[in-house]
Write an enzyme that holds these catalytic residues in place. Structure first.
Site, PDB file in Angstrom:
ATOM      1  N   ASP A  46       0.822  -1.210   0.000  1.00 28.80           N
ATOM      2  CA  ASP A  46       0.000   0.000   0.000  1.00 28.80           C
ATOM      3  C   ASP A  46       0.864   1.271   0.000  1.00 28.80           C
ATOM      4  O   ASP A  46       2.085   1.215  -0.161  1.00 28.80           O
ATOM      5  CB  ASP A  46      -0.954  -0.047   1.197  1.00 28.80           C
ATOM      6  CG  ASP A  46      -2.328   0.519   0.886  1.00 28.80           C
ATOM      7  OD1 ASP A  46      -2.423   1.431   0.040  1.00 28.80           O
ATOM      8  OD2 ASP A  46      -3.314   0.058   1.494  1.00 28.80           O
ATOM      9  N   ASP A  71      -9.685   3.292  -3.760  1.00 27.62           N
ATOM     10  CA  ASP A  71     -10.343   2.044  -3.371  1.00 27.62           C
ATOM     11  C   ASP A  71     -11.745   1.932  -3.960  1.00 27.62           C
ATOM     12  O   ASP A  71     -12.509   2.903  -3.983  1.00 27.62           O
ATOM     13  CB  ASP A  71     -10.450   1.950  -1.849  1.00 27.62           C
ATOM     14  CG  ASP A  71      -9.111   1.669  -1.193  1.00 27.62           C
ATOM     15  OD1 ASP A  71      -8.088   1.596  -1.905  1.00 27.62           O
ATOM     16  OD2 ASP A  71      -9.090   1.524   0.045  1.00 27.62           O
TER      17      ASP A  71
END
Length: 417
Positions: A157, A217
């Site tokens: 991430d 996302d």
């Protein structure tokens, strides 16, 4: 929150020089087709993540037949770690959630014929876990630890990155450190970069990774605007870009097809929302088909323990999965567009062409795919197979028409001459 960028010639030259110096052999795993598997985040976030859930999910992937379809990577997302060992500095799996330890859990996953995935961030901490759980500055140590656990896949991430972004060069160098660390372990580990499309990873990540996220996302919504996902073009998502609708993500990926292939890697459109509340069955099928033909990794995000028959039928649609895993590896591209109400996507396969008719509108629509737009000719006669219904439906010459594609639905066919 995203920095504006001005691409000066000198910077572009420098970035090109740096990136071109990295060879294909420096990727931590050989290039191959888009990954398929399951990830804990969409359904569970930081809730219920524990050893029992992961063991049960591994067992269900096998017993449901989904593993046989190709879903083999099982990845534990954020919140698995409680911090670092004060003596060794190694990451520690939360002992309450994972009392048997990660090596034992990985052994169970492998015993089911699956592959073990783990999560971290190219920052000082992960997005939702305690301080000092990220891998920035600890790449070699963490990669070595994961390899000792038998990890096969890393989702990496972008949170708490200490400001090391804003240019392609900065992001490339930060993510390259982990690529080098994974390579040094000697264990093949699929490297999935998750930097939300920041600094245009499709331009540089192919040198170091296997796939790269292109957007913020995903959320379980067809096209409902989200105040947390205002970006509408590729490359403008940043920290906090979440709940992006399916159509928003699709639009951002249109035009990125040249950056994806078996010799480069894959544009990752994020994990699937099929089986999660928020969309109709038709919308979920459309979502699945579009991700498949665009050659995105197919990573399940639903709770397999409560999966219904309709969800399993979509996810196990072998002829659609086969398009995603087609050895030619060419993503479908937008070839016809009527004001973003109806669209046609198409691409070549090793044994024909795939064509998707998409009706984004709220009423049924007639859609025609013209053969001369998809690499055939206006006089070509082709056999037509409906890949969702697994049914040969005849032949077509010059074009293929469906009189009434239902709202938010797709028709996916293979054309063979």
């Amino acid at each position: 929150m995203h920095l504006a960028r001005t691409h000066l010639l000198s910077l572009a030259t420098l970035v090109g020089s740096v990136i071109s110096s990295v060879t294909a052999q420096q990727k931590p795993i050989e290039r191959h087709l888009p990954a398929m598997g399951w990830n804990s985040w969409n359904s569970f976030h930081c809730n219920e993540i524990d050893e029992k859930l992961i063991r049960d999910t591994a067992d269900i992937l096998v017993s449901s037949g989904l593993a046989a379809v190709g879903y083999t990577y099982l990845t534990i997302d954020d919140c698995w770690s409680s911090g670092r060992d004060p003596k060794t500095g190694d990451l520690v799996a939360d002992p309450k959630k994972f009392p048997s330890g990660m090596a034992s859990l990985g052994a169970h996953i492998h015993s089911r014929g699956l592959k073990f995935g783990i999560y971290s961030s190219a920052g000082t901490r992960t997005c939702n876990a305690p301080a000092d759980t990220g891998s920035l500055g600890r790449e070699a140590q963490d990669a070595k630890l994961w390899a000792s656990w038998g990890v096969d896949y890393l989702k990496y991430d972008n949170c708490f990155n200490e400001g090391q972004y804003g240019t392609e060069e900065k992001s490339f160098e930060r993510y390259k450190k982990m690529a080098d660390a994974l390579l040094a372990t000697g264990r093949p580990i699929y490297y999935s970069l998750c930097n939300w499309g920041q600094d245009f990873p499709w331009k540089w990540a192919s040198k170091i990774g296997n796939s790269w996220r292109t957007t913020g996302d995903i959320g379980p919504s067809w096209n409902t605007p989200s105040p947390y996902c205002k970006c509408t073009v590729a490359g403008c998502d940043a920290y906090g870009s979440v709940n992006c609708p399916i159509m928003n993500i699709l639009d951002k990926n249109i035009g990125l097809e040249p950056y994806a292939s078996p010799t480069l890697g894959w544009n990752d459109m994020d994990m699937l929302e099929v089986g999660n509340a928020g969309m109709t069955t038709a919308e979920q099928l459309s979502h699945f088909v579009l991700w498949a033909v665009m050659k995105s990794p197919l990573i399940l995000g639903n709770d397999l323990r409560t999966m219904d028959k309709a969800t399993r039928t979509i996810l196990a649609a072998r002829e659609i999965v086969a398009v995603n895993q087609d050895p030619l590896g060419v993503p479908a591209r937008l070839v016809q567009d009527w004001g973003k109400r109806q669209q046609v996507f198409a691409g070549p396969l090793v044994d024909g062409h795939v064509v998707v008719l998409l009706n984004r509108d709220s009423v049924p629509a007639k859609i025609t795919a013209s053969f001369d737009k998809i690499g055939l000719t206006s006089t070509t006669t082709a056999r037509v197979r409906d890949l969702w219904r697994r049914l040969d439906i005849g032949t077509a010459t010059g074009s293929f028409t469906v009189d009434a594609v239902l709202p938010h639905s797709v028709i996916i066919v293979k054309l063979q001459v």
